[in-house]
Write an enzyme that holds these catalytic residues in place. Structure first.
Site, PDB file in Angstrom:
ATOM      1  N   GLY A 120      -7.809   3.516   1.216  1.00 44.92           N
ATOM      2  CA  GLY A 120      -8.161   2.345   1.993  1.00 44.92           C
ATOM      3  C   GLY A 120      -9.613   2.005   1.724  1.00 44.92           C
ATOM      4  O   GLY A 120     -10.312   2.716   0.989  1.00 44.92           O
ATOM      5  N   ASP A 146      -3.045  -4.214  14.033  1.00 42.26           N
ATOM      6  CA  ASP A 146      -3.026  -4.316  12.569  1.00 42.26           C
ATOM      7  C   ASP A 146      -1.706  -3.770  12.038  1.00 42.26           C
ATOM      8  O   ASP A 146      -1.665  -3.050  11.040  1.00 42.26           O
ATOM      9  CB  ASP A 146      -4.200  -3.546  11.965  1.00 42.26           C
ATOM     10  CG  ASP A 146      -4.359  -3.817  10.464  1.00 42.26           C
ATOM     11  OD1 ASP A 146      -3.948  -4.910  10.012  1.00 42.26           O
ATOM     12  OD2 ASP A 146      -4.861  -2.932   9.738  1.00 42.26           O
ATOM     13  N   HIS A 181       1.505  -3.767  10.101  1.00 46.45           N
ATOM     14  CA  HIS A 181       2.195  -4.398   8.970  1.00 46.45           C
ATOM     15  C   HIS A 181       3.003  -3.331   8.241  1.00 46.45           C
ATOM     16  O   HIS A 181       2.994  -2.146   8.625  1.00 46.45           O
ATOM     17  CB  HIS A 181       1.197  -5.090   8.025  1.00 46.45           C
ATOM     18  CG  HIS A 181       0.078  -4.210   7.559  1.00 46.45           C
ATOM     19  ND1 HIS A 181       0.238  -3.238   6.592  1.00 46.45           N
ATOM     20  CD2 HIS A 181      -1.219  -4.152   7.943  1.00 46.45           C
ATOM     21  CE1 HIS A 181      -0.912  -2.624   6.389  1.00 46.45           C
ATOM     22  NE2 HIS A 181      -1.818  -3.152   7.197  1.00 46.45           N
ATOM     23  N   TYR A 207      -5.175   3.364  13.102  1.00 44.33           N
ATOM     24  CA  TYR A 207      -5.587   2.804  14.384  1.00 44.33           C
ATOM     25  C   TYR A 207      -7.016   2.263  14.315  1.00 44.33           C
ATOM     26  O   TYR A 207      -7.740   2.271  15.311  1.00 44.33           O
ATOM     27  CB  TYR A 207      -5.472   3.878  15.468  1.00 44.33           C
ATOM     28  CG  TYR A 207      -4.216   4.720  15.339  1.00 44.33           C
ATOM     29  CD1 TYR A 207      -2.958   4.122  15.295  1.00 44.33           C
ATOM     30  CD2 TYR A 207      -4.282   6.102  15.234  1.00 44.33           C
ATOM     31  CE1 TYR A 207      -1.812   4.872  15.158  1.00 44.33           C
ATOM     32  CE2 TYR A 207      -3.132   6.868  15.102  1.00 44.33           C
ATOM     33  CZ  TYR A 207      -1.906   6.244  15.059  1.00 44.33           C
ATOM     34  OH  TYR A 207      -0.759   7.003  14.918  1.00 44.33           O
TER      35      TYR A 207
END
Length: 395
Positions: A180, A339, A341, A378
């Protein structure tokens, strides 16, 4: 057209698919009977209808069950790397594992029912309250700095050397499995032969990583608390808990580490970059004084967007489990993911027939259809309990 049908009727008759029909003479030459032409038009219409139905079925199937098994590069399709390192292979559960983990799993008996050894409590650490929400409460504040709070939650007095977080088994089986903007994600096995996911976040540095400034202790503290609180929803020791779900990541160990990126992590990062072309900076830039937060959690499978479905019922079970986990977290902690998805919902295969949840004292059982859902990441989430509210607002 009439001529088009006549040509196909003649071909079918020559192949003995249709019985021969006598031709009729006319000024324009011999023509097929009108009945044969009508039969051919009906046959072509049937073929066109069947083709349309098949195409529509394949389109809908590809929308619900996208395939992720195609190789990402010609070199991978031909069998691997020029330097002799084995490529990552699709795992039966749907996620991708590396060559080290496959070799380890092939020679090691599996004992997935055993729990991972907890990190030992360091004597002299500040006492961690039963509810971590008080650590950042504006009403009931704990007289500790953000650094001290994070270390206390990780049961440490000071950051430990980076390599000391890893056992020899973890070092031998480490592989990078994802990334990420703020973290690198690795997979490995514990000493109890349990598959783990490790999230490594660089913190408190004075230079940018992957184009963004590094997080501070005050930034990551809310995410730590949220992760622990959601993990506890599936680890309740009560006989009849008011709210229960195992739809969130189970945290087994956390640690604050210090030092340069170890060589075994660099090697795993290079393997991933060769196959997937990483978007992140190579982590060989960190100095000896660099700090990291490392999460060790259950390896919960593959993202929904990459998972290879076996039946439509699995898709329905995934939707139901996701909604159920969110409902329990909202009832217990007023949780909002913010968030959610397809990349933040993981799926792995299980043998259990039912997934158990408890929502406000009422027990529910969802048919698993062979899959289990875990909601992750999170970073932008919020939750509250009483007067304590956590909302992560940094980007």
């Amino acid at each position: 057209s009439q001529d088009f049908c006549d040509v196909y009727v003649r071909k079918l008759q020559s192949w003995r698919v249709l019985p021969s029909a006598p031709a009729r003479s006319s000024v324009g030459g011999s023509k097929l009977s009108s009945s044969s032409s009508a039969d051919m038009r009906r046959l072509l219409a049937l073929v066109a209808y069947c083709s349309l139905v098949c195409s529509l079925t394949l389109f809908l199937f590809s929308c619900f069950f996208p395939s992720s098994t195609s190789p990402s590069s010609p070199s991978l399709a031909m069998g691997g790397r020029p330097d002799g390192v084995s490529p990552r292979l699709p795992h039966p559960d749907g996620f991708v594992v590396g060559h080290r983990a496959l070799q380890y799993k092939a020679r090691t008996p599996q004992k997935s029912h055993e729990s991972i050894n907890a990190i030992p409590i360091v004597q002299g650490c500040p006492e961690v309250p039963q509810s971590l929400l008080g650590y950042i409460s504006p009403v009931h504040s704990v007289p500790l700095t953000s650094r001290e709070k994070v270390l206390a939650i990780c049961e440490q007095e000071q950051p430990i050397p980076f390599e000391d977080f890893f056992t020899e088994t973890m070092k031998l089986t480490i592989d990078k499995v994802g990334e990420g903007a703020f973290a690198e994600v690795f997979g490995c096995y514990s000493d109890n032969h349990k598959k783990l996911a490790l999230k490594v976040v660089a913190i408190e540095g004075d230079f940018e990583v992957n184009g963004d400034p590094q997080s501070k202790f005050s930034d990551i503290l809310p995410e730590i608390v949220i992760s622990r609180e959601l993990s506890l929803l599936g680890q309740s020791e009560e006989e009849d808990p008011p709210n229960f779900t195992q739809g969130f990541v189970s945290i087994y160990r956390m640690g604050v580490c210090k030092g340069m990126f170890p060589s075994f992590l660099i090697d795993a990062w290079d393997d991933y970059d060769f196959i997937h072309r990483s978007d992140n900076d190579r982590p060989d830039q960190f100095p000896q004084e660099q700090l990291y937060l490392v999460f060790a959690a259950e390896h919960a499978g593959a993202p929904v967007e990459d998972y290879l479905y076996h039946a439509f019922e699995e898709f329905l079970s995934i939707i139901t489990q996701t909604a159920g986990a969110l409902a329990v977290a909202e009832a217990a902690l007023q949780f909002e993911h913010r968030d959610l998805h397809r990349g933040n919902v993981l799926v792995h295969r299980v043998k259990e027939e039912w997934i158990r949840m408890v929502l406000e004292g009422k027990e529910y059982k969802i048919r698993s259809r062979g899959v289990k859902v875990t909601i992750i990441d999170y970073t932008l989430s919020r939750l509250s309990q009483g007067y304590n509210t956590i909302a992560i607002t940094h980007f």
